[in-house]
Design a protein around this motif. Structure first.
Motif: not given
Length: 309
Positions: A1-8, A16-20, A31-36, A59-62
Motif C-alpha cells: 500500500m502507498a503512503t503519504i508523508n508530510q514534510r516541512t 506531501y510525499w507519496v511513497k511505495w 519509490q516516491s513523488e512530492p506534491f504541494d 506520468w512524468i516524474r517530478r
C-alpha cells in the motif's frame, strides 16, 4: 500500500510525499513523488495503487501527467488541430514488416518469428490500430497472456479421452491447448519487441508500450529441475551397453561437449593427431577436433551444413 508523508523543509513550505515499493512487495525498489497539496498527493496515491504499485501510465516524474493525457480517459484531442488524422497502422502489417527487416538473426529464426506471429499474435491483435492507444492497453495484454495460460476448451468435445486407461486423467478437448510458461515468455517477448519498435519509430507510432511490466506465469517446475551428472563408472556402464557402432560417438560427446549437429558435420580435415609423451615416458597420440561447421535448420524446415560463426 502507498503512503503519504508530510514534510516541512527549511523554507517552511509543507510538502506531501507519496511513497511505495514497486509491485507492492517488500523486495520492490522504494519509490516516491512530492506534491504541494494533500489532495494532489492522495489522488496520485490512488493511481499508484490502481497501477499495481507501479508508476501510473504516462506520468512524468517530478513533472506530472504527460501533456494531453487525461487519467481515466486517454489522450485529449486538440480542437485547433484541423489536419487529417494519420493513417491507421495495423498490428499485423507493422509486425510482419518489422520481422522482415530485422538484422543480425538467422533466416530460420526469422521464419520462427513469423510462425509464432501468425499462430498466436495476429489472431488476437492483427486488426489493432497501433496509433489508437485505446485499442491496445496493458489489460488487453494481460487478458491475452491469461488466455495462453488457460487455453481454449472445445465446447463440442467435453473430453478428448472419455475413458482413459488406469493412471491417466481425463483430458479435455481443446481448440487451443494451454501453453507452457516458457513459451508464453517467448511470445510475450515478441509482442514486447513489436510494441517497443512502434514506440521507437520516427515519428513514434504510439507513445508507450502496453506490454511493459506484464506479470508473466512462473516456470516453477522448469526452474526446480536439477541437472543430473553421471559418474565415470556410470558412463562406462552406459557406453558398454550400447551398440558398438555408436560407442565412439558417445565417447566424443562426453569428452568434448559437442552438439550432435556439430559432431555429424565433422570432416577428416577437422581431426588432428599430435604425438605426445606421458609422465611415464610412454609415447601417446592425442587428438584435436576443430569445430568449423554444423547442421542448421533452414526456413523451409530442411537441414544444410553451414560454417559456424
Amino acid at each position: 500500500m502507498a503512503t503519504i508523508n508530510q514534510r516541512t523543509p527549511a523554507d517552511g513550505r509543507t510538502r506531501y510525499w507519496v511513497k511505495w515499493r514497486l509491485g507492492g512487495t517488500r523486495s520492490g525498489a522504494p519509490q516516491s513523488e512530492p506534491f504541494d497539496t494533500h489532495a494532489d498527493a492522495h489522488t496520485f496515491k490512488l493511481h499508484v495503487e490502481a497501477a499495481g504499485h507501479h508508476w501510473p501510465e504516462n506520468w512524468i516524474r517530478r513533472q506530472g501527467w504527460a501533456q494531453g493525457w487525461v487519467p481515466g480517459h486517454g489522450w485529449a484531442k486538440s480542437d485547433e488541430d484541423d489536419e487529417p488524422e494519420d493513417e491507421p497502422v495495423l498490428f499485423a502489417d507493422f509486425a510482419r514488416e518489422l520481422i522482415d527487416s530485422m538484422t543480425g538473426i538467422e533466416e530460420r529464426t526469422r521464419a520462427d518469428y513469423h510462425r509464432e506471429l501468425e499462430l498466436h499474435l495476429i489472431p488476437h491483435f492483427g486488426q489493432v490500430n497501433l496509433r489508437d492507444v485505446t485499442q491496445l492497453k496493458p489489460k488487453d495484454v494481460r487478458a491475452w497472456v491469461n488466455r495462453l495460460r488457460t487455453g481454449t476448451p472445445d465446447p463440442t468435445a467435453s473430453y478428448r479421452t472419455p475413458n482413459p486407461s488406469r493412471g491417466r486423467r481425463k483430458e479435455p478437448g481443446w481448440l487451443r491447448k494451454p501453453l507452457s510458461p516458457k513459451f508464453i515468455h517467448n511470445l510475450h517477448g515478441l509482442l514486447f519487441s513489436i510494441c517497443a519498435a512502434a514506440v521507437r519509430e520516427d515519428p513514434p507510432v504510439r507513445p508507450s508500450n502496453p506490454a511493459a511490466r506484464t506479470r508473466l506465469p512462473r516456470a516453477d517446475n522448469e526452474a526446480d529441475t536439477e541437472m543430473c551428472f553421471l559418474t565415470r563408472e556410470e558412463f562406462t556402464l552406459l557406453r558398454d551397453s550400447m551398440h558398438p557402432d555408436v560407442r565412439d560417438m558417445v565417447e566424443v560427446f562426453v569428452r568434448t561437449g559437442m552438439r550432435y549437429s556439430e559432431l555429424t558435420a565433422l570432416q577428416v580435415r577437422d581431426v588432428t593427431f599430435t604425438p605426445a609423451i606421458d609422465p611415464d615416458g610412454h609415447q601417446q597420440v592425442r587428438g584435436h577436433l576443430d569445430v568449423r561447421r554444423a547442421w542448421k535448420r533452414g526456413p523451409n524446415n530442411t537441414f544444410e551444413v553451414r560454417t559456424e560463426d
